[in-house]
Design a protein around this motif. Sequence first.
Motif, PDB file in Angstrom:
ATOM      1  N   GLU A  69       0.809  -1.316  -0.041  1.00 42.67           N
ATOM      2  CA  GLU A  69      -0.037   0.137  -0.237  1.00 42.67           C
ATOM      3  C   GLU A  69       0.792   1.110  -0.048  1.00 42.67           C
ATOM      4  O   GLU A  69       0.567   2.234  -0.653  1.00 42.67           O
ATOM      5  CB  GLU A  69      -0.884   0.218   1.187  1.00 42.67           C
ATOM      6  N   LEU A  70       2.001   1.275   0.621  1.00 45.60           N
ATOM      7  CA  LEU A  70       2.784   2.485   0.788  1.00 45.60           C
ATOM      8  C   LEU A  70       3.603   2.712  -0.338  1.00 45.60           C
ATOM      9  O   LEU A  70       3.757   3.796  -0.874  1.00 45.60           O
ATOM     10  CB  LEU A  70       3.786   2.372   2.163  1.00 45.60           C
ATOM     11  N   ASP A  76       5.096  12.052  -1.211  1.00 43.83           N
ATOM     12  CA  ASP A  76       6.449  12.407  -1.056  1.00 43.83           C
ATOM     13  C   ASP A  76       6.567  12.785   0.656  1.00 43.83           C
ATOM     14  O   ASP A  76       7.700  12.796   0.972  1.00 43.83           O
ATOM     15  CB  ASP A  76       6.261  13.954  -1.565  1.00 43.83           C
ATOM     16  N   ILE A  77       5.707  12.878   1.443  1.00 42.99           N
ATOM     17  CA  ILE A  77       5.483  12.843   2.774  1.00 42.99           C
ATOM     18  C   ILE A  77       4.709  11.815   3.343  1.00 42.99           C
ATOM     19  O   ILE A  77       3.412  11.852   2.895  1.00 42.99           O
ATOM     20  CB  ILE A  77       5.272  14.225   3.447  1.00 42.99           C
ATOM     21  N   VAL A  78       5.064  11.170   4.363  1.00 40.65           N
ATOM     22  CA  VAL A  78       4.125  10.088   4.988  1.00 40.65           C
ATOM     23  C   VAL A  78       4.120  10.240   6.321  1.00 40.65           C
ATOM     24  O   VAL A  78       5.222  10.130   7.068  1.00 40.65           O
ATOM     25  CB  VAL A  78       4.838   8.584   4.593  1.00 40.65           C
ATOM     26  N   CYS A  79       2.909  10.331   6.991  1.00 39.24           N
ATOM     27  CA  CYS A  79       2.842  10.418   8.355  1.00 39.24           C
ATOM     28  C   CYS A  79       1.642   9.177   8.988  1.00 39.24           C
ATOM     29  O   CYS A  79       0.865   9.003   8.405  1.00 39.24           O
ATOM     30  CB  CYS A  79       1.941  11.846   8.745  1.00 39.24           C
ATOM     31  N   LEU A  80       2.573   8.674   9.802  1.00 43.93           N
ATOM     32  CA  LEU A  80       1.940   7.404  10.217  1.00 43.93           C
ATOM     33  C   LEU A  80       1.652   7.459  11.830  1.00 43.93           C
ATOM     34  O   LEU A  80       2.506   8.052  12.622  1.00 43.93           O
ATOM     35  CB  LEU A  80       2.770   6.278  10.179  1.00 43.93           C
ATOM     36  N   GLN A  81       0.456   6.922  12.282  1.00 42.93           N
ATOM     37  CA  GLN A  81       0.158   6.667  13.768  1.00 42.93           C
ATOM     38  C   GLN A  81       0.082   5.548  14.046  1.00 42.93           C
ATOM     39  O   GLN A  81      -0.033   4.518  13.160  1.00 42.93           O
ATOM     40  CB  GLN A  81      -1.265   7.383  13.948  1.00 42.93           C
ATOM     41  N   GLU A  82       0.144   5.094  15.345  1.00 47.77           N
ATOM     42  CA  GLU A  82       0.241   3.715  15.802  1.00 47.77           C
ATOM     43  C   GLU A  82       1.278   2.885  15.262  1.00 47.77           C
ATOM     44  O   GLU A  82       0.981   1.589  14.868  1.00 47.77           O
ATOM     45  CB  GLU A  82      -1.360   3.056  15.707  1.00 47.77           C
ATOM     46  N   VAL A  83       2.430   3.343  15.245  1.00 48.14           N
ATOM     47  CA  VAL A  83       3.568   2.721  14.833  1.00 48.14           C
ATOM     48  C   VAL A  83       4.268   2.067  15.954  1.00 48.14           C
ATOM     49  O   VAL A  83       4.778   2.559  16.842  1.00 48.14           O
ATOM     50  CB  VAL A  83       4.752   3.753  14.143  1.00 48.14           C
ATOM     51  N   GLY A  84       4.236   0.633  15.991  1.00 46.75           N
ATOM     52  CA  GLY A  84       4.962  -0.100  17.194  1.00 46.75           C
ATOM     53  C   GLY A  84       6.516   0.170  17.227  1.00 46.75           C
ATOM     54  O   GLY A  84       7.047   0.434  16.063  1.00 46.75           O
ATOM     55  N   HIS A  91      11.653  -3.126  10.936  1.00 47.34           N
ATOM     56  CA  HIS A  91      11.021  -3.301   9.650  1.00 47.34           C
ATOM     57  C   HIS A  91      10.639  -2.053   8.844  1.00 47.34           C
ATOM     58  O   HIS A  91      10.911  -1.981   7.753  1.00 47.34           O
ATOM     59  CB  HIS A  91       9.567  -4.099   9.821  1.00 47.34           C
ATOM     60  N   LEU A  92       9.920  -1.150   9.464  1.00 47.47           N
ATOM     61  CA  LEU A  92       9.497   0.027   8.827  1.00 47.47           C
ATOM     62  C   LEU A  92      10.472   0.846   8.240  1.00 47.47           C
ATOM     63  O   LEU A  92      10.399   1.173   7.005  1.00 47.47           O
ATOM     64  CB  LEU A  92       8.526   0.834   9.775  1.00 47.47           C
ATOM     65  N   GLY A 100      13.841   5.220  -0.883  1.00 43.03           N
ATOM     66  CA  GLY A 100      13.921   6.762  -0.843  1.00 43.03           C
ATOM     67  C   GLY A 100      13.455   7.567   0.058  1.00 43.03           C
ATOM     68  O   GLY A 100      13.520   8.755  -0.326  1.00 43.03           O
ATOM     69  N   TYR A 101      13.194   7.107   1.451  1.00 41.23           N
ATOM     70  CA  TYR A 101      12.839   8.100   2.348  1.00 41.23           C
ATOM     71  C   TYR A 101      13.879   8.154   3.432  1.00 41.23           C
ATOM     72  O   TYR A 101      14.568   7.410   3.729  1.00 41.23           O
ATOM     73  CB  TYR A 101      11.238   7.561   2.893  1.00 41.23           C
ATOM     74  N   ASN A 102      13.805   9.468   4.168  1.00 36.06           N
ATOM     75  CA  ASN A 102      14.415   9.600   5.234  1.00 36.06           C
ATOM     76  C   ASN A 102      13.581   9.324   6.647  1.00 36.06           C
ATOM     77  O   ASN A 102      12.498   9.761   6.435  1.00 36.06           O
ATOM     78  CB  ASN A 102      14.956  10.983   5.326  1.00 36.06           C
ATOM     79  N   GLY A 103      13.770   8.419   7.356  1.00 35.82           N
ATOM     80  CA  GLY A 103      12.978   7.987   8.237  1.00 35.82           C
ATOM     81  C   GLY A 103      13.270   7.967   9.728  1.00 35.82           C
ATOM     82  O   GLY A 103      12.761   7.063  10.450  1.00 35.82           O
TER      83      GLY A 103
END
Length: 369
Positions: A69-70, A76-84, A91-92, A100-103
């Motif tokens: 899905e991702l 260009d910008i991904v904001c996630l909630q409930e990230v273990g 993994h993530l 190609g993301y800075n995380g």
Amino acid sequence: MDPLTQVSSDAFLNRKVLHHRHSHEDRAQQFSVVSYNILADCHVSPQTYPCCPEEHLPMSARHQQLEKELRYLNADIVCLQEVGTTYYQEHLLPMMQKQGYNGFRFKEKVLGCPEGIAMFFRTSRFSVVDFTSFDFNSKFKELIMKYVGESERDYVYKYLEKTSVMMMCRLCCKETGRVVSVGTFHVIWWMGLMPSAPQHVEVDVQSLQISVAMSELVKFAGGVDKPHILCGDFNSSPFSPAYGILTRGHLGGGGYEMFRALRPFKVSDNESKCLIELLPSSLYSHPSKSLKSAYAEVKGKEPDFTDYTDSFVECLDYIWFSSDSIRVTEVLDMVPESAITPLTACPNRVFPSDHLSLKAVFHLTNQQN
């Protein structure tokens, strides 16, 4: 794959793009934002999601669908909630870096909750100008010290103390040199959303969190005229006091009445107080003067749902933006309910979370940063 599952799977990665009626922007100048509550493992059990086959409950089983899905969302910008916390580290983060993301932007919740929020941005498109994060308890403690009498501070703080955190990042577009500030957070669950729960439980705390979040983002961005976007799981329906604060900038009359009816603080045998009597009502407001919801702006209304379980279906997630400095050009429509019902509810073998992802495409106006 059985025919019913195939229908759901086809819809999962083939959502309709909805264009704004006044959208005539240069696509090279656009950037996309995704907001998604991905359902942390610590909140998942056969009891909480009885309709989901147990083999599909762990994040280890849901990871493959989330990765698909991702990649499909390709934001260009991904904001996630409930990230273990462990899931993020093991993994993530590696997965997103390969894409190609800075995380490295992760903020774990407080009070021992092993999940949090994460923000990723495409390194080919953006660079970091500034970053900060905080927990709401520290902000509330400042407000209590300023406005609440010493004899009442302890029980007010105990009432406000939650696990919620927020992060904000100011990003510079490498193509245009323009700067946009993005914030994300996960608002506490409002029990009043459930028909079986006591109505309006802690809706005042929820509204205060949202007001503080928006105010902090405007300050972080450098003022009301600077481009800013706030997204996340707001746990607020379009009919809630918190949603009204976001759209109006302040609490409406119905909200005052609702909050005054809450009496969580028993100060004597004959007297109880409400939070809005102890903190100024002006705190239930925000300074963003042109705030709009991306989906409501494009669709004319919010989605029918962004959360879909066997016992609860509601719109709780939003992407808000400062419309005098940012234009929304398109959003990715939600999957139709007919794609979920063959699998009963979410999560399931196709949909990796009980929430659905949001995606909006924006364009900064000619206003200078």
